[in-house]
Design an enzyme around this catalytic site. Structure first.
Site, PDB file in Angstrom:
ATOM      1  N   ASN A   1       0.852  -1.193   0.000  1.00 55.86           N
ATOM      2  CA  ASN A   1       0.000   0.000   0.000  1.00 55.86           C
ATOM      3  C   ASN A   1       0.886   1.239   0.000  1.00 55.86           C
ATOM      4  O   ASN A   1       2.108   1.137  -0.085  1.00 55.86           O
ATOM      5  CB  ASN A   1      -0.939  -0.025   1.220  1.00 55.86           C
ATOM      6  CG  ASN A   1      -0.151  -0.142   2.498  1.00 55.86           C
ATOM      7  OD1 ASN A   1       0.639   0.724   2.846  1.00 55.86           O
ATOM      8  ND2 ASN A   1      -0.328  -1.258   3.209  1.00 55.86           N
TER       9      ASN A   1
ATOM     10  N   ASP B   1      -4.854  -6.302   4.902  1.00 60.61           N
ATOM     11  CA  ASP B   1      -5.932  -7.086   5.505  1.00 60.61           C
ATOM     12  C   ASP B   1      -5.988  -8.487   4.896  1.00 60.61           C
ATOM     13  O   ASP B   1      -6.498  -9.413   5.504  1.00 60.61           O
ATOM     14  CB  ASP B   1      -7.279  -6.382   5.295  1.00 60.61           C
ATOM     15  CG  ASP B   1      -7.347  -5.103   6.119  1.00 60.61           C
ATOM     16  OD1 ASP B   1      -6.845  -5.105   7.258  1.00 60.61           O
ATOM     17  OD2 ASP B   1      -7.884  -4.089   5.615  1.00 60.61           O
TER      18      ASP B   1
ATOM     19  N   LYS C   1       8.542 -17.496 -10.223  1.00 60.06           N
ATOM     20  CA  LYS C   1       7.812 -16.418 -10.907  1.00 60.06           C
ATOM     21  C   LYS C   1       6.634 -17.020 -11.674  1.00 60.06           C
ATOM     22  O   LYS C   1       6.810 -17.964 -12.460  1.00 60.06           O
ATOM     23  CB  LYS C   1       8.756 -15.693 -11.865  1.00 60.06           C
ATOM     24  CG  LYS C   1       8.089 -14.530 -12.539  1.00 60.06           C
ATOM     25  CD  LYS C   1       9.018 -13.818 -13.504  1.00 60.06           C
ATOM     26  CE  LYS C   1       8.223 -12.811 -14.317  1.00 60.06           C
ATOM     27  NZ  LYS C   1       8.879 -12.409 -15.528  1.00 60.06           N
TER      28      LYS C   1
ATOM     29  N   PHE D   1      -4.336   3.342  14.654  1.00 60.81           N
ATOM     30  CA  PHE D   1      -4.614   4.393  13.678  1.00 60.81           C
ATOM     31  C   PHE D   1      -5.730   3.874  12.783  1.00 60.81           C
ATOM     32  O   PHE D   1      -5.768   2.678  12.472  1.00 60.81           O
ATOM     33  CB  PHE D   1      -3.379   4.684  12.811  1.00 60.81           C
ATOM     34  CG  PHE D   1      -2.515   5.784  13.368  1.00 60.81           C
ATOM     35  CD1 PHE D   1      -1.754   5.579  14.504  1.00 60.81           C
ATOM     36  CD2 PHE D   1      -2.453   7.029  12.747  1.00 60.81           C
ATOM     37  CE1 PHE D   1      -0.958   6.586  15.029  1.00 60.81           C
ATOM     38  CE2 PHE D   1      -1.661   8.046  13.248  1.00 60.81           C
ATOM     39  CZ  PHE D   1      -0.914   7.835  14.382  1.00 60.81           C
TER      40      PHE D   1
ATOM     41  N   LYS E   1     -13.568   0.624  15.413  1.00 64.80           N
ATOM     42  CA  LYS E   1     -12.263  -0.067  15.488  1.00 64.80           C
ATOM     43  C   LYS E   1     -11.688   0.014  16.903  1.00 64.80           C
ATOM     44  O   LYS E   1     -11.120  -0.951  17.412  1.00 64.80           O
ATOM     45  CB  LYS E   1     -11.267   0.545  14.494  1.00 64.80           C
ATOM     46  CG  LYS E   1     -11.521   0.106  13.061  1.00 64.80           C
ATOM     47  CD  LYS E   1     -10.580   0.771  12.064  1.00 64.80           C
ATOM     48  CE  LYS E   1     -11.037   0.452  10.653  1.00 64.80           C
ATOM     49  NZ  LYS E   1     -10.374   1.217   9.608  1.00 64.80           N
TER      50      LYS E   1
ATOM     51  N   LYS F   1     -11.049  -3.467  18.728  1.00 66.40           N
ATOM     52  CA  LYS F   1      -9.652  -3.852  18.924  1.00 66.40           C
ATOM     53  C   LYS F   1      -9.173  -3.521  20.335  1.00 66.40           C
ATOM     54  O   LYS F   1      -7.994  -3.623  20.640  1.00 66.40           O
ATOM     55  CB  LYS F   1      -8.781  -3.184  17.852  1.00 66.40           C
ATOM     56  CG  LYS F   1      -9.271  -3.524  16.426  1.00 66.40           C
ATOM     57  CD  LYS F   1      -8.302  -3.106  15.346  1.00 66.40           C
ATOM     58  CE  LYS F   1      -8.875  -3.370  13.953  1.00 66.40           C
ATOM     59  NZ  LYS F   1      -7.900  -3.455  12.900  1.00 66.40           N
TER      60      LYS F   1
HETATM   61  O1  PMT Z   1       3.145   6.012   6.550  1.00 67.93           O
HETATM   62  P1  PMT Z   1       2.615   7.361   6.068  1.00 67.93           P
HETATM   63  O2  PMT Z   1       2.837   7.546   4.602  1.00 67.93           O
HETATM   64  O3  PMT Z   1       3.167   8.477   6.905  1.00 67.93           O
HETATM   65  O4  PMT Z   1       1.023   7.363   6.258  1.00 67.93           O
HETATM   66  C1  PMT Z   1       0.464   7.318   7.542  1.00 67.93           C
HETATM   67  C2  PMT Z   1      -0.738   6.367   7.603  1.00 67.93           C
HETATM   68  C3  PMT Z   1      -1.854   6.881   6.700  1.00 67.93           C
HETATM   69  C4  PMT Z   1      -0.335   4.958   7.169  1.00 67.93           C
HETATM   70  C5  PMT Z   1      -1.182   6.342   9.112  1.00 67.93           C
HETATM   71  O5  PMT Z   1      -1.534   7.641   9.511  1.00 67.93           O
HETATM   72  C6  PMT Z   1      -2.366   5.402   9.326  1.00 67.93           C
HETATM   73  O6  PMT Z   1      -3.527   5.760   9.177  1.00 67.93           O
HETATM   74  N1  PMT Z   1      -2.065   4.115   9.679  1.00 67.93           N
HETATM   75  C7  PMT Z   1      -3.074   3.046   9.810  1.00 67.93           C
HETATM   76  C8  PMT Z   1      -3.369   2.468   8.453  1.00 67.93           C
HETATM   77  C9  PMT Z   1      -4.324   1.307   8.533  1.00 67.93           C
HETATM   78  O7  PMT Z   1      -3.957   0.200   8.282  1.00 67.93           O
HETATM   79  O8  PMT Z   1      -5.538   1.627   8.975  1.00 67.93           O
HETATM   80  P2  PMT Z   1      -6.739   0.536   9.145  1.00 67.93           P
HETATM   81  O9  PMT Z   1      -7.900   1.405   9.428  1.00 67.93           O
HETATM   82  O10 PMT Z   1      -6.797  -0.367   7.990  1.00 67.93           O
HETATM   83  O11 PMT Z   1      -6.320  -0.293  10.416  1.00 67.93           O
HETATM   84  C10 PMT Z   1      -6.679   0.096  11.735  1.00 67.93           C
HETATM   85  C11 PMT Z   1      -5.596  -0.286  12.699  1.00 67.93           C
HETATM   86  O12 PMT Z   1      -5.469  -1.709  12.743  1.00 67.93           O
HETATM   87  C12 PMT Z   1      -4.209   0.262  12.363  1.00 67.93           C
HETATM   88  O13 PMT Z   1      -3.601   0.659  13.569  1.00 67.93           O
HETATM   89  C13 PMT Z   1      -3.490  -0.937  11.766  1.00 67.93           C
HETATM   90  O14 PMT Z   1      -2.091  -0.891  12.017  1.00 67.93           O
HETATM   91  C14 PMT Z   1      -4.133  -2.103  12.487  1.00 67.93           C
HETATM   92  N2  PMT Z   1      -4.171  -3.354  11.706  1.00 67.93           N
HETATM   93  C15 PMT Z   1      -4.883  -3.447  10.556  1.00 67.93           C
HETATM   94  C16 PMT Z   1      -4.941  -4.642   9.877  1.00 67.93           C
HETATM   95  C17 PMT Z   1      -4.243  -5.751  10.388  1.00 67.93           C
HETATM   96  N3  PMT Z   1      -4.247  -6.910   9.751  1.00 67.93           N
HETATM   97  N4  PMT Z   1      -3.540  -5.641  11.517  1.00 67.93           N
HETATM   98  C18 PMT Z   1      -3.504  -4.461  12.197  1.00 67.93           C
HETATM   99  O15 PMT Z   1      -2.847  -4.357  13.247  1.00 67.93           O
END
Ligand code: PMT
Length: 409
Positions: free
Chosen positions: A217, A286, A296, A330, A344, A348
């Site tokens: 991503n 995810d 490959k 986040f 979330k 979580k």
């Molecule tokens: O890295 P930059 O370019 O500076 O950009 C910053 C950012 C946009 C990446 C950051 O600010 C941000 O939003 N990070 C969280 C991105 C994300 O995966 O969001 P989510 O809404 O999909 O996930 C929610 C939370 O669950 C996040 O804390 C994520 O780390 C966590 N997660 C998600 C999926 C997964 N399988 N395991 C997780 O731990």
């Protein structure tokens, strides 16, 4: 205030280039160590010899003029700078900076530096108001470049209006103020997290399809690295678990490099028991391909399907294991930010959820700034305007420190 400060001054080709002589002289009088880079056009207006005599340092203009064999000049200047200032900055140089061009010594150095950058534009009033110039300045501002607004008055081209480079005396004052704020920000930063152990995740995970292809991503890691730095500055012992990142974390921060969500999970889990705070700024995939091919994959039909399976939700797993740890997630959203972020947070089992609308200009992936709303179980804790990711990190950690009762005794 400027004693020993290393300032790289970029001089570009406008009539205001003559003012750079006064600027260099005044900075040197204040104790700064000034290194000048001139563009070829600047040399039409003022000589290298003038600026060399005033700065008492060699003046650079040619990227390939490598005077000292032990260093690469543009990297050396980019690295030594405490501040880079472009004064005067023409519309052309501002456009090059905005679009990442590196076709001369100055633009190459500007691309290579991680130092703060100030720009003092100087141009004709209509050029200054041109949508292209305005857009380029907006791009640079969103990346953290600061502008010293030009003054109004009679311009060299005969027009009266905005476009005259700010006077050297005022520029020196702005530079002094910049260093004064930077010094107080670091020296007076309370060590609110002294003795706390913090794990921060940053960047995007990489989920392999085959040895040459993967799913990832847009995360650059800037947000996570900014949090790691701010936590270190506040006295914490920091481990950064980094997926794919585009920024170099400081050498004094311990980095555990990972690729996939599973690897990130394993790394975080190993640190979990011993941590006080875990902050998950990483963008974790995810889903991943059910099976990564070890060869490959060959092109065959007109379409192909990739079966994806869910990755482990690291944050959710940590939430289930939570004892004394303070857990921050986040939420990267594109709509219904509050609803999704709070959902979330609850699912979580986080203490705080930092929501960013990643479709907003100046927020989310890759940008130097972010616009966040911080939630806890009761609702909105703080809504922050567009701030540098460093400042967002600092505000988030200040709230966190207050909630966990500050530093470890
Ligand atoms: O890295 P930059 O370019 O500076 O950009 C910053 C950012 C946009 C990446 C950051 O600010 C941000 O939003 N990070 C969280 C991105 C994300 O995966 O969001 P989510 O809404 O999909 O996930 C929610 C939370 O669950 C996040 O804390 C994520 O780390 C966590 N997660 C998600 C999926 C997964 N399988 N395991 C997780 O731990």
């Amino acid at each position: 205030m400027l004693n020993g400060k290393k300032i790289v001054l970029g001089v570009t080709g406008g009539i205001a280039a003559y003012k750079s002589a006064t600027l260099v002289s005044k900075l040197v009088q204040k104790g700064a160590d000034v290194h000048v880079i001139m563009t070829a056009s600047a040399q039409q207006f003022i000589t290298e010899l003038t600026l060399q005599s005033l700065s008492k340092n060699p003046v650079y203009s040619d990227t390939f003029d490598e005077r000292e064999p032990s260093v690469v000049s543009h990297i050396n200047l980019a690295d030594l700078a405490d501040l880079v200032i472009v004064a005067p900055a023409t519309a052309n140089m501002i456009a090059k900076m905005a679009h990442g061009l590196a076709d001369d010594m100055l633009s190459t150095t500007l691309l290579a530096t991680t130092a703060p950058i100030m720009v003092a534009p100087a141009m004709n009033v209509h050029m200054y108001q041109h949508p292209a110039v305005i857009e380029n300045m907006r791009i640079l501002s969103s990346r953290g470049v600061s502008f010293i607004e030009p003054g109004e008055g009679l311009l060299a081209c005969g027009y009266v209006g905005k476009g005259r480079m700010e006077e050297p005396e005022s520029i020196v004052q702005i530079i002094e103020q910049f260093f004064s704020e930077a010094t107080s920000a670091t020296s007076n930063k309370p060590r609110l997290l002294e003795g706390r152990k913090i794990v921060v995740t940053a960047g995007g995970t990489i989920e392999r399809i085959d040895p040459v292809r993967y799913i990832t991503n847009d995360s650059s890691g800037k947000m996570g690295v900014a949090i790691a730095k701010a936590a270190r500055d506040m006295g914490a012992e920091v481990v950064l678990v980094a997926g794919h990142i585009d920024v170099t974390p400081p050498a004094d921060i311990h980095v555990v490099q990972v690729q996939s969500a599973q690897e990130m999970y394993d790394a975080v889990l190993e640190l979990w028991e011993d941590s006080d705070i875990v902050i998950k700024a990483a963008a974790v995939a995810d889903y991943r391909p059910r099976k990564a091919s070890d060869r490959k994959m060959k092109k065959s039909g007109d379409t192909m399907s990739l079966e994806l399976v869910k990755t482990v939700d690291i944050l959710e797993q940590l939430g289930l294991r939570k004892k004394s740890q303070f857990l921050i997630g986040f939420a990267a959203e594109t709509n219904n930010m509050e609803t999704y972020a709070r959902e979330k947070l609850a699912r979580k089992n986080c203490d705080l959820m930092v929501a960013n609308d990643v479709t907003s200009e100046g927020a989310g992936f890759r940008s130097e700034t972010n616009i966040v709303q911080i939630y806890d179980a009761l609702g909105l804790v703080e809504q922050l305007p567009m701030l540098s990711k460093e400042e967002v990190a600092h505000r988030l950690l200040t709230i966190t420190a207050a909630r966990i009762g500050g530093a470890h005794s």
